[in-house]
Write an enzyme that holds these catalytic residues in place. Structure first.
Site, PDB file in Angstrom:
ATOM      1  N   CYS A  12      -8.385  -7.073  -1.637  1.00 23.46           N
ATOM      2  CA  CYS A  12      -7.834  -8.324  -2.148  1.00 23.46           C
ATOM      3  C   CYS A  12      -7.475  -8.050  -3.607  1.00 23.46           C
ATOM      4  CB  CYS A  12      -8.876  -9.435  -2.026  1.00 23.46           C
ATOM      5  SG  CYS A  12      -8.185 -11.086  -2.086  1.00 23.46           S
ATOM      6  N   CYS A  85      -4.986 -10.534   1.332  1.00 23.92           N
ATOM      7  CA  CYS A  85      -4.041 -11.327   0.554  1.00 23.92           C
ATOM      8  C   CYS A  85      -2.744 -10.536   0.444  1.00 23.92           C
ATOM      9  CB  CYS A  85      -4.594 -11.708  -0.818  1.00 23.92           C
ATOM     10  SG  CYS A  85      -4.627 -10.408  -2.050  1.00 23.92           S
ATOM     11  N   CYS A  92      -1.252  -2.037  -2.317  1.00 23.05           N
ATOM     12  CA  CYS A  92      -2.224  -1.123  -1.713  1.00 23.05           C
ATOM     13  C   CYS A  92      -1.907   0.310  -2.139  1.00 23.05           C
ATOM     14  CB  CYS A  92      -2.194  -1.237  -0.192  1.00 23.05           C
ATOM     15  SG  CYS A  92      -3.502  -0.290   0.606  1.00 23.05           S
TER      16      CYS A  92
END
Length: 145
Positions: A12, A85, A92
């Site tokens: 997240c 999210c 990422c």
């Protein structure tokens, strides 16, 4: 911990709420089959009080929970990366080897009453835990009544 347990990273942005609750729920509900860790792309200074309260209200452990930067975990041998999210999904990082990924976004209850945190906790349990189990080829045993 089972030596054959799968390792899951839950991402997240702030690693202060949704990913922390997901880590605890995965470790509890899939105990001995999954080792979950959570991290953030921009970790906050502490875990949200509402997340701690929502976990405690369900009788789940909260000791030792703290936000972690994803960069500190890149060398871990993960079996699955889960983003909870949209921002974390977009940011990422690249891992040393290709990894299966799963994206299940949840509402961010920061600044809302405890009921909102409890609702997100329950959604994570209903949607994310079974999705992770399926992605890893695990079966979930329904609780006995």
């Amino acid at each position: 911990m089972n030596a054959t347990a799968k390792t899951v990273l839950v991402l997240c942005t702030g690693n202060a709420c949704r990913s922390q609750m997901a880590e605890v729920l995965l470790n509890h509900d899939l105990a001995d089959r999954v080792r979950a860790l959570s991290a953030g792309t921009r970790p906050q200074p502490r875990v949200a009080e509402g997340a701690i309260a929502a976990l405690a209200e369900a009788g789940l452990p909260t000791a030792g929970l703290h936000p972690k930067a994803v960069d500190t975990l890149l060398d871990q041998p993960f079996d699955l990366v889960v983003s909870v999210c949209d921002n974390a999904r977009e940011q990422c990082p690249m891992f040393p080897r290709p990894l299966p990924r799963l994206h299940l976004p949840f509402h961010d209850p920061h600044g809302e009453p405890l009921d909102a945190f409890i609702a997100v906790r329950d959604q994570i349990r209903v949607r994310l835990v079974p999705a992770v189990a399926e992605a890893l080829g695990l079966t979930i045993t329904p609780p006995s009544e």
